[in-house]
Design a protein around this motif. Structure first.
Motif, PDB file in Angstrom:
ATOM      1  N   GLY A  15      51.899  27.639  30.787  1.00 33.44           N
ATOM      2  CA  GLY A  15      52.364  27.037  29.551  1.00 33.44           C
ATOM      3  C   GLY A  15      52.757  28.070  28.512  1.00 33.44           C
ATOM      4  N   THR A  17      55.156  30.432  26.907  1.00 30.03           N
ATOM      5  CA  THR A  17      56.622  30.453  26.935  1.00 30.03           C
ATOM      6  C   THR A  17      57.235  31.782  26.507  1.00 30.03           C
ATOM      7  OG1 THR A  17      56.670  29.543  24.706  1.00 30.03           O
ATOM      8  CG2 THR A  17      56.765  27.968  26.540  1.00 30.03           C
ATOM      9  N   ALA A  65      49.453  27.290  24.086  1.00 28.01           N
ATOM     10  CA  ALA A  65      49.281  26.819  25.463  1.00 28.01           C
ATOM     11  C   ALA A  65      47.827  26.529  25.833  1.00 28.01           C
ATOM     12  CB  ALA A  65      49.853  27.858  26.437  1.00 28.01           C
ATOM     13  N   GLU A  68      46.230  22.660  26.087  1.00 25.37           N
ATOM     14  CA  GLU A  68      46.700  21.871  27.225  1.00 25.37           C
ATOM     15  C   GLU A  68      46.162  22.432  28.542  1.00 25.37           C
ATOM     16  OE1 GLU A  68      50.787  20.214  29.262  1.00 25.37           O
ATOM     17  OE2 GLU A  68      50.849  20.970  27.215  1.00 25.37           O
ATOM     18  N   LEU A  69      46.111  23.743  28.656  1.00 21.17           N
ATOM     19  CA  LEU A  69      45.570  24.361  29.868  1.00 21.17           C
ATOM     20  C   LEU A  69      44.104  23.974  30.052  1.00 21.17           C
ATOM     21  CD1 LEU A  69      46.386  26.178  32.218  1.00 21.17           C
ATOM     22  CD2 LEU A  69      45.716  28.144  30.831  1.00 21.17           C
TER      23      LEU A  69
END
Length: 182
Positions: A15, A17, A65, A68-69
């Motif tokens: 995730g 980017t 990120a 969500e991870l």
């Protein structure tokens, strides 16, 4: 880089980017239980005028990120690497770090991760990098908070640095996968 000598690593999206090659992520199964690993190498070099821009952009992408991870992991998530950042209140103080860098360190706790070394050694003063400007704990390992009781040990191994292989000490993290642990 992530490597395993006993279980197959299955790559998963991190995730992250910005500079995603600095954030490899994979899951492995030990004793039938999944563990997700995220390796991080935060940039700290390059042209002086871009150095902090690249570092900050990468740190912000990692911070974005992480929640969500953490939410998508079926078991423990271990995040480890050279974060090129200090925990707030580090001894000795390093005046060069900005508040945004300490916010990066804090973003791990905000996402539900625990600093493994600090959890097991709440008062210890330890360093993982030794250079001309001093000695600091730049290398960190975090584990999802619900799994922190699985931590058996987290210690810096100074031999690689003392042998001149690197200017960093290794970080050894031992986590149990036993059924009687959460």
């Amino acid at each position: 880089m992530l490597a395993s000598r006993s279980a197959e690593l299955t790559p998963v999206p991190s995730g992250v980017t910005v500079l995603p090659h600095r954030a490899p992520c994979a899951t492995l199964h030990i004793g039938g239980r999944p563990i997700t690993l995220l390796g991080l190498y935060v940039p700290s070099r390059g042209p002086q005028q871009r150095r902090n821009q690249d570092k900050r952009a990468f740190q912000e992408a990692v911070s974005a990120a992480l929640p969500e991870l953490v939410a998508n992991c079926d078991g423990p998530l271990v995040v480890a690497g050279d974060l090129n950042v200090l925990e707030p209140g580090h001894t000795p103080h390093h005046r060069i770090f900005g508040e945004w860098e300490y916010d990066f360190y804090r973003s791990f706790a905000a996402a539900g991760l625990t600093d493994a070394f600090r959890h097991l050694h709440p008062q210890a003063v330890e360093h993982s990098w030794f250079g001309r400007s001093g000695r600091y704990r730049f290398d960190h390992a975090f584990i999802t908070a619900p799994h922190r009781e699985r931590l058996l040990s987290c210690d810096y191994l100074h031999q690689p640095r003392q042998l001149g292989l690197t200017d960093h000490s290794a970080l050894a993290l031992h986590v149990t996968c036993a059924e009687d642990h959460p």
